[in-house]
Write an enzyme that holds these catalytic residues in place. Sequence first.
Site, PDB file in Angstrom:
ATOM      1  CG  PHE A  92      -1.922  -0.958   1.414  1.00 56.21           C
ATOM      2  CD1 PHE A  92      -3.142  -0.806   0.780  1.00 56.21           C
ATOM      3  CD2 PHE A  92      -1.722  -2.084   2.201  1.00 56.21           C
ATOM      4  CE1 PHE A  92      -4.141  -1.748   0.914  1.00 56.21           C
ATOM      5  CE2 PHE A  92      -2.707  -3.037   2.343  1.00 56.21           C
ATOM      6  CZ  PHE A  92      -3.921  -2.875   1.699  1.00 56.21           C
ATOM      7  CE1 TYR A 118      -1.383   7.723  -6.102  1.00 54.85           C
ATOM      8  CE2 TYR A 118      -3.409   8.258  -7.290  1.00 54.85           C
ATOM      9  CZ  TYR A 118      -2.716   7.475  -6.379  1.00 54.85           C
ATOM     10  OH  TYR A 118      -3.368   6.444  -5.746  1.00 54.85           O
TER      11      TYR A 118
HETATM   12  N1  LIG Z   1      -7.645   6.311  -0.784  1.00 56.69           N
HETATM   13  C1  LIG Z   1      -8.049   6.050  -2.033  1.00 56.69           C
HETATM   14  O1  LIG Z   1      -9.190   6.371  -2.409  1.00 56.69           O
HETATM   15  C2  LIG Z   1      -7.146   5.337  -2.994  1.00 56.69           C
HETATM   16  C3  LIG Z   1      -7.601   5.117  -4.317  1.00 56.69           C
HETATM   17  C4  LIG Z   1      -6.768   4.448  -5.203  1.00 56.69           C
HETATM   18  C5  LIG Z   1      -5.528   3.973  -4.788  1.00 56.69           C
HETATM   19  N2  LIG Z   1      -5.102   4.214  -3.522  1.00 56.69           N
HETATM   20  C6  LIG Z   1      -3.777   3.688  -3.130  1.00 56.69           C
HETATM   21  O2  LIG Z   1      -3.934   2.885  -1.969  1.00 56.69           O
HETATM   22  C7  LIG Z   1      -2.782   3.001  -1.122  1.00 56.69           C
HETATM   23  C8  LIG Z   1      -3.221   3.365   0.271  1.00 56.69           C
HETATM   24  O3  LIG Z   1      -3.977   4.562   0.232  1.00 56.69           O
HETATM   25  P1  LIG Z   1      -4.407   5.291   1.585  1.00 56.69           P
HETATM   26  O4  LIG Z   1      -5.529   6.199   1.256  1.00 56.69           O
HETATM   27  O5  LIG Z   1      -4.560   4.271   2.647  1.00 56.69           O
HETATM   28  O6  LIG Z   1      -3.102   6.169   1.837  1.00 56.69           O
HETATM   29  P2  LIG Z   1      -2.414   6.614   3.235  1.00 56.69           P
HETATM   30  O7  LIG Z   1      -1.595   7.813   2.920  1.00 56.69           O
HETATM   31  O8  LIG Z   1      -3.445   6.711   4.293  1.00 56.69           O
HETATM   32  O9  LIG Z   1      -1.466   5.387   3.561  1.00 56.69           O
HETATM   33  C9  LIG Z   1      -0.201   5.218   2.952  1.00 56.69           C
HETATM   34  C10 LIG Z   1       0.778   4.762   4.038  1.00 56.69           C
HETATM   35  O10 LIG Z   1       2.041   4.503   3.417  1.00 56.69           O
HETATM   36  C11 LIG Z   1       3.077   5.054   4.247  1.00 56.69           C
HETATM   37  N3  LIG Z   1       4.210   5.352   3.359  1.00 56.69           N
HETATM   38  C12 LIG Z   1       4.250   6.214   2.306  1.00 56.69           C
HETATM   39  N4  LIG Z   1       5.450   6.173   1.714  1.00 56.69           N
HETATM   40  C13 LIG Z   1       6.213   5.275   2.404  1.00 56.69           C
HETATM   41  C14 LIG Z   1       7.544   4.784   2.276  1.00 56.69           C
HETATM   42  N5  LIG Z   1       8.354   5.234   1.323  1.00 56.69           N
HETATM   43  N6  LIG Z   1       7.976   3.843   3.145  1.00 56.69           N
HETATM   44  C15 LIG Z   1       7.161   3.383   4.131  1.00 56.69           C
HETATM   45  N7  LIG Z   1       5.891   3.816   4.314  1.00 56.69           N
HETATM   46  C16 LIG Z   1       5.429   4.748   3.455  1.00 56.69           C
HETATM   47  C17 LIG Z   1       2.450   6.289   4.898  1.00 56.69           C
HETATM   48  O11 LIG Z   1       3.077   6.650   6.104  1.00 56.69           O
HETATM   49  C18 LIG Z   1       0.996   5.813   5.122  1.00 56.69           C
HETATM   50  O12 LIG Z   1       0.837   5.212   6.384  1.00 56.69           O
HETATM   51  C19 LIG Z   1      -1.865   4.019  -1.785  1.00 56.69           C
HETATM   52  O13 LIG Z   1      -0.886   3.314  -2.514  1.00 56.69           O
HETATM   53  C20 LIG Z   1      -2.796   4.768  -2.727  1.00 56.69           C
HETATM   54  O14 LIG Z   1      -2.100   5.252  -3.835  1.00 56.69           O
HETATM   55  C21 LIG Z   1      -5.879   4.873  -2.613  1.00 56.69           C
END
Ligand SMILES: NC(=O)c1ccc[n+]([C@@H]2O[C@H](COP(=O)([O-])OP(=O)(O)OC[C@H]3O[C@@H](n4cnc5c(N)ncnc54)[C@H](O)[C@@H]3O)[C@@H](O)[C@H]2O)c1
Length: 334
Positions: A72, A140
């Site tokens: 994630f 992105y």
């Molecule tokens: N929220 C949405 O609607 C949505 C839609 C499509 C895709 N996504 C994808 O789903 C995933 C999770 O989304 P979310 O909304 O839970 O995001 P979020 O920002 O709440 O969670 C991402 C987590 O990754 C950690 N992180 C980021 N970069 C890092 C690194 N280099 N090393 C270690 N940890 C790291 C952050 O601290 C965070 O806890 C992401 O990859 C996002 O692109 C989310």
Amino acid sequence: MILVTGGAGYIGSVTSELLTAQGEDVVVLDNLSRGHRESLNPAAIFYEGNIGDRDLVIRIAREHSIDACIHFAAYAYVGESVSDPARYFENNVEQGNSLLGALLEAGVRRVVFSSTCATYGEPEKVPIAEDHTQKPTNPYGWSKLFMERIMHAYDQAYGLKFVALRYFNAAGATERLGEDHDPEPHLIPNVLNAARGRIPAVSVFGNDYPTTDGTPTRDYVHVSDLASAHILALNYLRSGGESEKVNLGSGHGHTVLEVIEAAREVTKRPIAVKIEPRRPGDPSHLVADPTKARTLLGWRPSFPDLSTILRTDWDWRLGHPLGYASSENGKTKN
Ligand SMILES: NC(=O)c1ccc[n+]([C@@H]2O[C@H](COP(=O)([O-])OP(=O)(O)OC[C@H]3O[C@@H](n4cnc5c(N)ncnc54)[C@H](O)[C@@H]3O)[C@@H](O)[C@H]2O)c1
């Protein structure tokens, strides 16, 4: 044992909890740059670190006999990716690629990957199926598409098996875990924060799109349904499944104004709206064709309607008036 990167984030924390509820052992790797310590699964082993830390990932994979990774961890704000693309390519692609290399070196060949409908760009046809052209309209979306392409090449060359789950819009909360981003780029948290008076009004970016009321149409999926899809994808790979790309959406679209109206009904509170100019790169319709998730993975969402999704988020927000109590750095929110 499963490695969950980004397990302190919104979707990762809910998935991590569901994994342990289903009897899996979980290791979380998160640098807490955008996640919350409070949302960590108490039953999981936690490493605070970067996915790009190759030695750490190899050590974790070997010490805990990791058999698969649910990946994630990424930055996920479209607007920020436009103003600071280097940050997105470094974190999501360079570090993501390093993670894949470390996993392969440690013998881990199964990855479930958080991809996104942002890899499709402006759709030529709605609902969007997985074979739709992928032409992202922002860095992105490109960063996620690059990762899909890298994993495809690693499958051909090194036998990496992956499922790229292309989520549409994640929404909703469980009793303990909800969405708390700072700044918050997502519509539903902002709509509900306006209902609570935490922000004066919800910004609506553009009301002249070719939709029923002129505002963009999106497809909302409950975060618990996203979590269950990851476990289905994991089991699909464990049973020898080939690499796949799968949409996760409900198949139903709601305009921004429909979401706001539904939120007024759920919360019984007024919600002020501020119409702003369109944001560059915002497609008019993003609605999934979710057939493949059903036929390939057997995925059946249990929160199909928007009002129930809104209700779960509203309940969480009422129980967590400041969101998670402290920021990732342990500072108290003001
Ligand atoms: N929220 C949405 O609607 C949505 C839609 C499509 C895709 N996504 C994808 O789903 C995933 C999770 O989304 P979310 O909304 O839970 O995001 P979020 O920002 O709440 O969670 C991402 C987590 O990754 C950690 N992180 C980021 N970069 C890092 C690194 N280099 N090393 C270690 N940890 C790291 C952050 O601290 C965070 O806890 C992401 O990859 C996002 O692109 C989310």
